[in-house]
Design a protein around this motif. Structure first.
Motif, PDB file in Angstrom:
ATOM      1  N   ASP A 148      -6.930   1.854  -0.001  1.00  0.00           N
ATOM      2  CA  ASP A 148      -7.909   1.073  -0.709  1.00  0.00           C
ATOM      3  C   ASP A 148      -8.089  -0.430   0.302  1.00  0.00           C
ATOM      4  O   ASP A 148      -7.407  -1.270   0.083  1.00  0.00           O
ATOM      5  CB  ASP A 148      -7.351   0.767  -2.122  1.00  0.00           C
ATOM      6  N   LYS A 163      -8.079  -3.372  -2.138  1.00  0.00           N
ATOM      7  CA  LYS A 163      -6.901  -4.119  -2.245  1.00  0.00           C
ATOM      8  C   LYS A 163      -6.066  -4.617  -0.965  1.00  0.00           C
ATOM      9  O   LYS A 163      -5.277  -5.527  -1.254  1.00  0.00           O
ATOM     10  CB  LYS A 163      -6.043  -2.983  -2.685  1.00  0.00           C
ATOM     11  N   CYS A 222       1.109  -1.286  -0.069  1.00  0.00           N
ATOM     12  CA  CYS A 222       0.072  -0.145  -0.110  1.00  0.00           C
ATOM     13  C   CYS A 222       0.777   1.155   0.071  1.00  0.00           C
ATOM     14  O   CYS A 222       1.931   1.047   0.481  1.00  0.00           O
ATOM     15  CB  CYS A 222      -1.029   0.091   1.332  1.00  0.00           C
TER      16      CYS A 222
END
Length: 145
Positions: A85, A88, A78
């Protein structure tokens, strides 16, 4: 071990795992001999630290010890930001657990079982910390250097 392939990594979605996100795995264990070249604890081979996430030795496929200096954002792939997100993040969490969860190492050496537990704990901690906005903000604040 899995599906008749001795020394192979687990199979996910019909594919043999060779690393995270399709990258080549590599060693990240520091040498016990005092020099700075990375070496696998199992075979003594050295790997390319630039490629891959450093979970498995590229030569013998042994799980390597976790890097205690790695931060949650890099582990979970990340951006180092308050905005994350979460879809994700969840995908990455599941992906990493398919690689390092202790259930996949029950037939491996005690060393790999121990490394698996440590990796899995780090992945769980990173996921829980980055998932919740308050803990993510506190983590960001405390990790600023």
């Amino acid at each position: 071990m899995w599906g008749g392939r001795v020394g192979a990594l687990p199979r996910v979605g019909g594919f043999w795992l060779t690393g995270v996100l399709g990258r080549k795995p590599s060693c990240n264990a520091a040498s016990l001999k005092g020099n700075n070249s990375p070496q696998c604890w199992n075979c003594g081979g050295s790997g390319n630290l630039i490629e891959g996430d450093g979970f498995f030795c590229p030569q013998c496929r042994a799980l390597q010890p976790p890097d205690p200096t790695r931060d949650h954002f890099s582990l979970m792939d990340c951006n180092r930001s308050f905005r994350v997100d979460t879809a994700k993040l969840q995908h990455r969490y599941q992906q990493l657990q398919r690689l390092v969860h202790p259930d996949f190492f029950s037939q491996r050496s005690q060393t790999e079982k121990d490394f698996s537990e440590k990796h899995s704990t780090l992945v769980n901690d990173a996921y829980k910390t980055l998932l919740a906005p308050l803990s993510r903000g506190l983590y960001l604040r405390n990790r600023k250097s």
